[in-house]
Design an enzyme around this catalytic site. Sequence first.
Site, PDB file in Angstrom:
ATOM      1  N   CYS A 111      21.013  35.952   4.658  1.00  0.00           N
ATOM      2  CA  CYS A 111      20.001  36.113   3.596  1.00  0.00           C
ATOM      3  C   CYS A 111      19.938  37.532   3.043  1.00  0.00           C
ATOM      4  CB  CYS A 111      18.635  35.698   4.113  1.00  0.00           C
ATOM      5  SG  CYS A 111      18.615  34.029   4.768  1.00  0.00           S
ATOM      6  N   HIS A 249      13.311  38.578  -0.367  1.00  0.00           N
ATOM      7  CA  HIS A 249      13.995  37.330  -0.014  1.00  0.00           C
ATOM      8  C   HIS A 249      12.944  36.237   0.139  1.00  0.00           C
ATOM      9  CE1 HIS A 249      16.324  34.334   1.922  1.00  0.00           C
ATOM     10  NE2 HIS A 249      15.807  34.531   3.119  1.00  0.00           N
ATOM     11  N   ASN A 279      14.581  28.136   0.502  1.00  0.00           N
ATOM     12  CA  ASN A 279      15.377  29.289   0.938  1.00  0.00           C
ATOM     13  C   ASN A 279      16.842  29.066   0.561  1.00  0.00           C
ATOM     14  OD1 ASN A 279      16.762  31.274   2.318  1.00  0.00           O
ATOM     15  ND2 ASN A 279      15.656  31.008   4.249  1.00  0.00           N
TER      16      ASN A 279
HETATM   17  O1  UT7 Z   1      15.850  33.366   5.654  1.00  0.00           O
HETATM   18  C1  UT7 Z   1      15.541  34.019   6.852  1.00  0.00           C
HETATM   19  C2  UT7 Z   1      15.480  33.070   7.928  1.00  0.00           C
HETATM   20  N1  UT7 Z   1      14.407  32.147   8.004  1.00  0.00           N
HETATM   21  C3  UT7 Z   1      13.103  32.480   8.084  1.00  0.00           C
HETATM   22  O2  UT7 Z   1      12.720  33.582   7.835  1.00  0.00           O
HETATM   23  C4  UT7 Z   1      12.144  31.422   8.565  1.00  0.00           C
HETATM   24  C5  UT7 Z   1      11.158  32.027   9.544  1.00  0.00           C
HETATM   25  N2  UT7 Z   1      10.273  31.069  10.165  1.00  0.00           N
HETATM   26  C6  UT7 Z   1       9.388  30.303   9.484  1.00  0.00           C
HETATM   27  O3  UT7 Z   1       9.335  30.351   8.266  1.00  0.00           O
HETATM   28  C7  UT7 Z   1       8.429  29.439  10.260  1.00  0.00           C
HETATM   29  O4  UT7 Z   1       8.473  29.783  11.621  1.00  0.00           O
HETATM   30  C8  UT7 Z   1       8.736  27.914  10.105  1.00  0.00           C
HETATM   31  C9  UT7 Z   1       8.415  27.462   8.688  1.00  0.00           C
HETATM   32  C10 UT7 Z   1      10.188  27.627  10.417  1.00  0.00           C
HETATM   33  C11 UT7 Z   1       7.841  27.120  11.045  1.00  0.00           C
HETATM   34  O5  UT7 Z   1       6.475  27.417  10.813  1.00  0.00           O
HETATM   35  P1  UT7 Z   1       5.508  27.773  12.031  1.00  0.00           P
HETATM   36  O6  UT7 Z   1       4.184  27.981  11.470  1.00  0.00           O
HETATM   37  O7  UT7 Z   1       6.146  28.898  12.788  1.00  0.00           O
HETATM   38  O8  UT7 Z   1       5.520  26.419  12.851  1.00  0.00           O
HETATM   39  P2  UT7 Z   1       5.906  26.178  14.363  1.00  0.00           P
HETATM   40  O9  UT7 Z   1       7.378  26.235  14.535  1.00  0.00           O
HETATM   41  O10 UT7 Z   1       5.053  27.044  15.236  1.00  0.00           O
HETATM   42  O11 UT7 Z   1       5.417  24.698  14.552  1.00  0.00           O
HETATM   43  C12 UT7 Z   1       4.019  24.350  14.473  1.00  0.00           C
HETATM   44  C13 UT7 Z   1       3.915  22.843  14.549  1.00  0.00           C
HETATM   45  C14 UT7 Z   1       4.703  22.223  15.708  1.00  0.00           C
HETATM   46  O12 UT7 Z   1       3.984  21.093  16.171  1.00  0.00           O
HETATM   47  P3  UT7 Z   1       3.079  21.177  17.511  1.00  0.00           P
HETATM   48  O13 UT7 Z   1       4.027  21.582  18.595  1.00  0.00           O
HETATM   49  O14 UT7 Z   1       2.049  22.211  17.205  1.00  0.00           O
HETATM   50  O15 UT7 Z   1       2.546  19.787  17.632  1.00  0.00           O
HETATM   51  C15 UT7 Z   1       5.969  21.763  15.044  1.00  0.00           C
HETATM   52  O16 UT7 Z   1       6.566  20.672  15.733  1.00  0.00           O
HETATM   53  O17 UT7 Z   1       4.448  22.271  13.348  1.00  0.00           O
HETATM   54  C16 UT7 Z   1       5.429  21.293  13.693  1.00  0.00           C
HETATM   55  N3  UT7 Z   1       6.435  21.268  12.657  1.00  0.00           N
HETATM   56  C17 UT7 Z   1       6.367  20.447  11.609  1.00  0.00           C
HETATM   57  N4  UT7 Z   1       5.464  19.520  11.243  1.00  0.00           N
HETATM   58  C18 UT7 Z   1       5.666  18.868  10.092  1.00  0.00           C
HETATM   59  C19 UT7 Z   1       7.570  22.016  12.575  1.00  0.00           C
HETATM   60  N5  UT7 Z   1       8.233  21.690  11.428  1.00  0.00           N
HETATM   61  C20 UT7 Z   1       7.496  20.729  10.826  1.00  0.00           C
HETATM   62  C21 UT7 Z   1       7.667  20.003   9.626  1.00  0.00           C
HETATM   63  N6  UT7 Z   1       6.731  19.090   9.306  1.00  0.00           N
HETATM   64  N7  UT7 Z   1       8.718  20.184   8.789  1.00  0.00           N
END
Ligand code: UT7
Length: 358
Positions: A111, A249, A279
């Site tokens: 990225c 980004h 992204n």
């Molecule tokens: O380009 C550079 C590289 N990429 C990035 O910079 C991305 C960086 N990371 C992020 O943007 C975020 O961490 C994510 C968008 C990937 C995830 O968001 P988060 O707020 O960190 O969510 P999480 O991974 O802590 O998950 C929270 C909850 C989980 O459920 P439980 O365990 O609380 O029941 C996940 O299973 O959200 C759930 N979850 C989803 N639910 C619905 C994870 N993905 C999804 C989804 N839809 N697509």
Amino acid sequence: MRNGIITGWGKCVPPAVLSNSDLETVTDTSDDWITTRTGIKERRISHVEMSDLSAIAAERAMAAAGVAAEDLDLILVATCSPDRLVPSASTIVQAKIGASNAAGMDLNAACSGFLFALSTADQMIKTGAMHTVLIVGAEKLSHWLDFSNRSTSVLFGDGAGAVIVQAADDQPDRGLLAFEIGSDGTAGDLLCVPASGTEGSADRTELPTFLMEGQEVFRRAVKSMGDASGRVLESAGLDLEDVDLLIPHQANVRIIDATARRLNLPPEKVYINIASYGNTSAATIPIAIVEALEDGKIQPGSVIVFAAFGAGFTWAAGAYRWGARVEALAVSDAELPPNDKTALELLAGNIAIHGTGV
Ligand code: UT7
């Protein structure tokens, strides 16, 4: 002093739109979760190769700059999703646009790739080695989408952006005033596509897809982009009040908001278009440059801070003062071939390989 000035810009996003509600049919997610946790509403899925997106973006950038393909002496393609590893994406793009006098070089900093390429072009121009450089940031990340993994399959999309950077001897305080590029290879496994190269080829059992420790990537992205932006401003002798626009980004709107807060920049000085494209890795910043110009957010002499973070880990920031011109000199009539498939139809191969999450 000789400087590299962005004199042309163009983007190419494929027409097929994959909306959050489309995703609800193939993975265990919701429009509400994706919107509130990432800011993404839709992304584009390509019906052509990444080099085709790149070539159209390049044609549009060359027209905007009033530059012919034969005028280019360097093509830098920043990508982590090339059509082929051999030959390079830049040489494929070179052939497609007919830039017979250019050298082609690929740059994979994920990225952060566009800013790594902008820094490289700037230095090549400052030394006098190059005069007219095409930079393309382009990705076809849909290739690796695995809908059985909801935490990555909702994030990524396809697209390309391009700029022409030209040597100028009469604009001493314009162009890239300061930049920082950095990497931390010890964090490589936190965001990667295993087996996307030659590793493990003797006993390969899986098809490539994204692996990501989202929360750690999030935390490091905010810190790296915020801190590197502060340092480039300091190197350029600029204060926060001098900044007209932050073009970060586009990985997650919450990362962008937190980075802006870390820098103390008000929301109206931050460019965000993630809702439309998700992204697109190396393509997010050049696409955002084109749209910020179209929206009138960049004016002659505007001070822009660029910041990026990605797999590697890699990070980059640049303090850039825009040149004298914000209008395109000409408009290219280059277009992609027509597409008659929906985004989900284009992704049928991914679904056949990985299955779905519903
Ligand atoms: O380009 C550079 C590289 N990429 C990035 O910079 C991305 C960086 N990371 C992020 O943007 C975020 O961490 C994510 C968008 C990937 C995830 O968001 P988060 O707020 O960190 O969510 P999480 O991974 O802590 O998950 C929270 C909850 C989980 O459920 P439980 O365990 O609380 O029941 C996940 O299973 O959200 C759930 N979850 C989803 N639910 C619905 C994870 N993905 C999804 C989804 N839809 N697509």
